[in-house]
Design a protein around this motif. Structure first.
Motif, PDB file in Angstrom:
ATOM      1  N   LEU A 122       0.836  -1.202   0.000  1.00 16.94           N
ATOM      2  CA  LEU A 122       0.000   0.000   0.000  1.00 16.94           C
ATOM      3  C   LEU A 122       0.872   1.253   0.000  1.00 16.94           C
ATOM      4  O   LEU A 122       0.597   2.216  -0.726  1.00 16.94           O
ATOM      5  CB  LEU A 122      -0.931  -0.016   1.222  1.00 16.94           C
ATOM      6  CG  LEU A 122      -1.933   1.121   1.311  1.00 16.94           C
ATOM      7  CD1 LEU A 122      -2.922   1.035   0.152  1.00 16.94           C
ATOM      8  CD2 LEU A 122      -2.674   1.070   2.626  1.00 16.94           C
ATOM      9  N   ASP A 123       1.947   1.256   0.797  1.00  9.33           N
ATOM     10  CA  ASP A 123       2.863   2.401   0.804  1.00  9.33           C
ATOM     11  C   ASP A 123       3.539   2.579  -0.547  1.00  9.33           C
ATOM     12  O   ASP A 123       3.703   3.702  -1.033  1.00  9.33           O
ATOM     13  CB  ASP A 123       3.927   2.215   1.900  1.00  9.33           C
ATOM     14  CG  ASP A 123       3.356   2.380   3.301  1.00  9.33           C
ATOM     15  OD1 ASP A 123       2.269   3.006   3.423  1.00  9.33           O
ATOM     16  OD2 ASP A 123       3.974   1.883   4.257  1.00  9.33           O
ATOM     17  N   LYS A 124       3.923   1.473  -1.174  1.00 11.14           N
ATOM     18  CA  LYS A 124       4.559   1.534  -2.490  1.00 11.14           C
ATOM     19  C   LYS A 124       3.593   2.110  -3.520  1.00 11.14           C
ATOM     20  O   LYS A 124       3.970   2.955  -4.334  1.00 11.14           O
ATOM     21  CB  LYS A 124       5.007   0.129  -2.903  1.00 11.14           C
ATOM     22  CG  LYS A 124       5.774   0.071  -4.171  1.00 11.14           C
ATOM     23  CD  LYS A 124       6.223  -1.364  -4.457  1.00 11.14           C
ATOM     24  CE  LYS A 124       6.947  -1.446  -5.777  1.00 11.14           C
ATOM     25  NZ  LYS A 124       7.339  -2.811  -6.092  1.00 11.14           N
ATOM     26  N   LEU A 125       2.343   1.687  -3.475  1.00 14.23           N
ATOM     27  CA  LEU A 125       1.329   2.204  -4.393  1.00 14.23           C
ATOM     28  C   LEU A 125       1.095   3.694  -4.161  1.00 14.23           C
ATOM     29  O   LEU A 125       0.961   4.477  -5.108  1.00 14.23           O
ATOM     30  CB  LEU A 125       0.023   1.422  -4.221  1.00 14.23           C
ATOM     31  CG  LEU A 125      -1.137   1.776  -5.135  1.00 14.23           C
ATOM     32  CD1 LEU A 125      -0.772   1.500  -6.587  1.00 14.23           C
ATOM     33  CD2 LEU A 125      -2.375   1.005  -4.749  1.00 14.23           C
ATOM     34  N   ALA A 126       1.106   4.142  -2.909  1.00 17.14           N
ATOM     35  CA  ALA A 126       0.903   5.555  -2.590  1.00 17.14           C
ATOM     36  C   ALA A 126       2.045   6.413  -3.124  1.00 17.14           C
ATOM     37  O   ALA A 126       1.828   7.507  -3.647  1.00 17.14           O
ATOM     38  CB  ALA A 126       0.750   5.734  -1.086  1.00 17.14           C
ATOM     39  N   GLU A 128       3.948   5.721  -5.719  1.00 17.85           N
ATOM     40  CA  GLU A 128       3.834   5.753  -7.179  1.00 17.85           C
ATOM     41  C   GLU A 128       2.749   6.720  -7.630  1.00 17.85           C
ATOM     42  O   GLU A 128       2.901   7.407  -8.633  1.00 17.85           O
ATOM     43  CB  GLU A 128       3.564   4.344  -7.720  1.00 17.85           C
ATOM     44  CG  GLU A 128       4.763   3.422  -7.645  1.00 17.85           C
ATOM     45  CD  GLU A 128       4.458   2.032  -8.184  1.00 17.85           C
ATOM     46  OE1 GLU A 128       3.384   1.839  -8.787  1.00 17.85           O
ATOM     47  OE2 GLU A 128       5.292   1.147  -7.988  1.00 17.85           O
ATOM     48  N   ILE A 129       1.673   6.797  -6.884  1.00 20.13           N
ATOM     49  CA  ILE A 129       0.599   7.733  -7.224  1.00 20.13           C
ATOM     50  C   ILE A 129       1.086   9.169  -7.028  1.00 20.13           C
ATOM     51  O   ILE A 129       0.786  10.056  -7.829  1.00 20.13           O
ATOM     52  CB  ILE A 129      -0.665   7.442  -6.383  1.00 20.13           C
ATOM     53  CG1 ILE A 129      -1.303   6.140  -6.841  1.00 20.13           C
ATOM     54  CG2 ILE A 129      -1.670   8.586  -6.471  1.00 20.13           C
ATOM     55  CD1 ILE A 129      -2.482   5.698  -6.010  1.00 20.13           C
ATOM     56  N   ASP A 130       1.906   9.430  -5.979  1.00 24.57           N
ATOM     57  CA  ASP A 130       2.424  10.768  -5.740  1.00 24.57           C
ATOM     58  C   ASP A 130       3.393  11.210  -6.835  1.00 24.57           C
ATOM     59  O   ASP A 130       3.522  12.407  -7.112  1.00 24.57           O
ATOM     60  CB  ASP A 130       3.124  10.831  -4.378  1.00 24.57           C
ATOM     61  CG  ASP A 130       2.133  10.806  -3.232  1.00 24.57           C
ATOM     62  OD1 ASP A 130       0.941  11.126  -3.468  1.00 24.57           O
ATOM     63  OD2 ASP A 130       2.540  10.452  -2.100  1.00 24.57           O
ATOM     64  N   LYS A 131       4.080  10.274  -7.466  1.00 27.44           N
ATOM     65  CA  LYS A 131       5.038  10.603  -8.516  1.00 27.44           C
ATOM     66  C   LYS A 131       4.365  10.989  -9.828  1.00 27.44           C
ATOM     67  O   LYS A 131       4.989  11.612 -10.666  1.00 27.44           O
ATOM     68  CB  LYS A 131       5.969   9.414  -8.770  1.00 27.44           C
ATOM     69  CG  LYS A 131       6.954   9.163  -7.651  1.00 27.44           C
ATOM     70  CD  LYS A 131       7.823   7.978  -7.990  1.00 27.44           C
ATOM     71  CE  LYS A 131       8.744   7.639  -6.833  1.00 27.44           C
ATOM     72  NZ  LYS A 131       9.548   6.441  -7.134  1.00 27.44           N
ATOM     73  N   LEU A 132       3.134  10.615 -10.007  1.00 24.60           N
ATOM     74  CA  LEU A 132       2.432  10.949 -11.246  1.00 24.60           C
ATOM     75  C   LEU A 132       2.299  12.463 -11.370  1.00 24.60           C
ATOM     76  O   LEU A 132       2.067  13.156 -10.373  1.00 24.60           O
ATOM     77  CB  LEU A 132       1.046  10.308 -11.276  1.00 24.60           C
ATOM     78  CG  LEU A 132       0.999   8.786 -11.381  1.00 24.60           C
ATOM     79  CD1 LEU A 132      -0.437   8.304 -11.272  1.00 24.60           C
ATOM     80  CD2 LEU A 132       1.587   8.335 -12.697  1.00 24.60           C
ATOM     81  N   PRO A 133       2.459  13.001 -12.589  1.00 30.22           N
ATOM     82  CA  PRO A 133       2.362  14.460 -12.741  1.00 30.22           C
ATOM     83  C   PRO A 133       0.926  14.927 -12.516  1.00 30.22           C
ATOM     84  O   PRO A 133      -0.036  14.298 -12.960  1.00 30.22           O
ATOM     85  CB  PRO A 133       2.801  14.710 -14.178  1.00 30.22           C
ATOM     86  CG  PRO A 133       2.589  13.412 -14.875  1.00 30.22           C
ATOM     87  CD  PRO A 133       2.748  12.334 -13.840  1.00 30.22           C
ATOM     88  N   ALA A 134       0.801  16.034 -11.834  1.00 30.52           N
ATOM     89  CA  ALA A 134      -0.527  16.594 -11.562  1.00 30.52           C
ATOM     90  C   ALA A 134      -0.969  17.398 -12.767  1.00 30.52           C
ATOM     91  O   ALA A 134      -0.210  18.159 -13.340  1.00 30.52           O
ATOM     92  CB  ALA A 134      -0.470  17.471 -10.328  1.00 30.52           C
ATOM     93  N   GLN A 135      -2.207  17.226 -13.182  1.00 27.53           N
ATOM     94  CA  GLN A 135      -2.765  17.978 -14.309  1.00 27.53           C
ATOM     95  C   GLN A 135      -3.953  18.782 -13.824  1.00 27.53           C
ATOM     96  O   GLN A 135      -4.933  18.216 -13.355  1.00 27.53           O
ATOM     97  CB  GLN A 135      -3.224  17.023 -15.416  1.00 27.53           C
ATOM     98  CG  GLN A 135      -2.108  16.240 -16.049  1.00 27.53           C
ATOM     99  CD  GLN A 135      -2.651  15.266 -17.082  1.00 27.53           C
ATOM    100  OE1 GLN A 135      -3.842  15.081 -17.188  1.00 27.53           O
ATOM    101  NE2 GLN A 135      -1.760  14.669 -17.838  1.00 27.53           N
ATOM    102  N   ASP A 136      -3.903  20.071 -13.964  1.00 22.18           N
ATOM    103  CA  ASP A 136      -4.979  20.984 -13.589  1.00 22.18           C
ATOM    104  C   ASP A 136      -5.472  20.756 -12.154  1.00 22.18           C
ATOM    105  O   ASP A 136      -6.671  20.757 -11.885  1.00 22.18           O
ATOM    106  CB  ASP A 136      -6.167  20.855 -14.542  1.00 22.18           C
ATOM    107  CG  ASP A 136      -5.936  21.631 -15.822  1.00 22.18           C
ATOM    108  OD1 ASP A 136      -5.027  22.482 -15.847  1.00 22.18           O
ATOM    109  OD2 ASP A 136      -6.684  21.383 -16.777  1.00 22.18           O
TER     110      ASP A 136
END
Length: 146
Positions: A122-126, A128-136
């Motif tokens: 779960l921490d690893k998935l979190a 990876e989600i934080d590394k995704l670029p934010a759009q708008d």
């Protein structure tokens, strides 16, 4: 029948207090209760016959009895299985399985290891989600159509 017995019975009925009762001497104008009940049953059957067919009523009744049996089986499955299994040794496989014995140290250790592994994934998935670029900001992402 014995002639002396019939003469004794006739003398008894002449002397009996029940034969002097007004109910015994006068015929009743009311029909017996059982014929009234039968008439009621016949009227209900005729009314139901006009409402629905008897074949449909039978199927519906079978369905409801089966449904009730299923609900009862689910409610009392443990007790029913014990009762059926006690009838014969061949039916022992129907007996409910024994519950696992409490919380043993090995069981606690395996549960804690499984929880730790789930926490790590779960921490690893979190991350990876934080590394995704934010759009708008908070706007949902849209697919580009061709």
């Amino acid at each position: 029948m014995n002639p002396s017995l019939t003469s004794t019975l006739s003398e008894f009925s002449k002397k009996s207090e029940f034969s002097k009762s007004p109910l015994a001497t006068e015929p009743s104008n009311k029909p017996p209760l059982h014929t009234t009940g039968l008439n009621l049953i016949m009227r209900v059957r005729l009314w139901l016959g006009k409402l629905v067919s008897f074949a449909f009523a039978r199927v519906l009744m079978i369905f409801f009895v089966g449904f009730a049996a299923g609900i009862a089986w689910q409610s009392y499955v443990g007790a029913a299985r014990k009762a059926i299994a006690s009838w014969s040794p061949r039916l022992g496989w129907l007996a409910p399985a024994a519950a696992p014995g409490g919380t043993s140290p090995e069981r606690l250790k395996t549960m804690s290891l499984a929880l730790a592994a789930a926490r790590q994934s779960l921490d690893k998935l979190a991350t990876e989600i934080d590394k995704l670029p934010a759009q708008d900001g908070d706007a949902p992402r849209r697919r580009t159509t061709r």
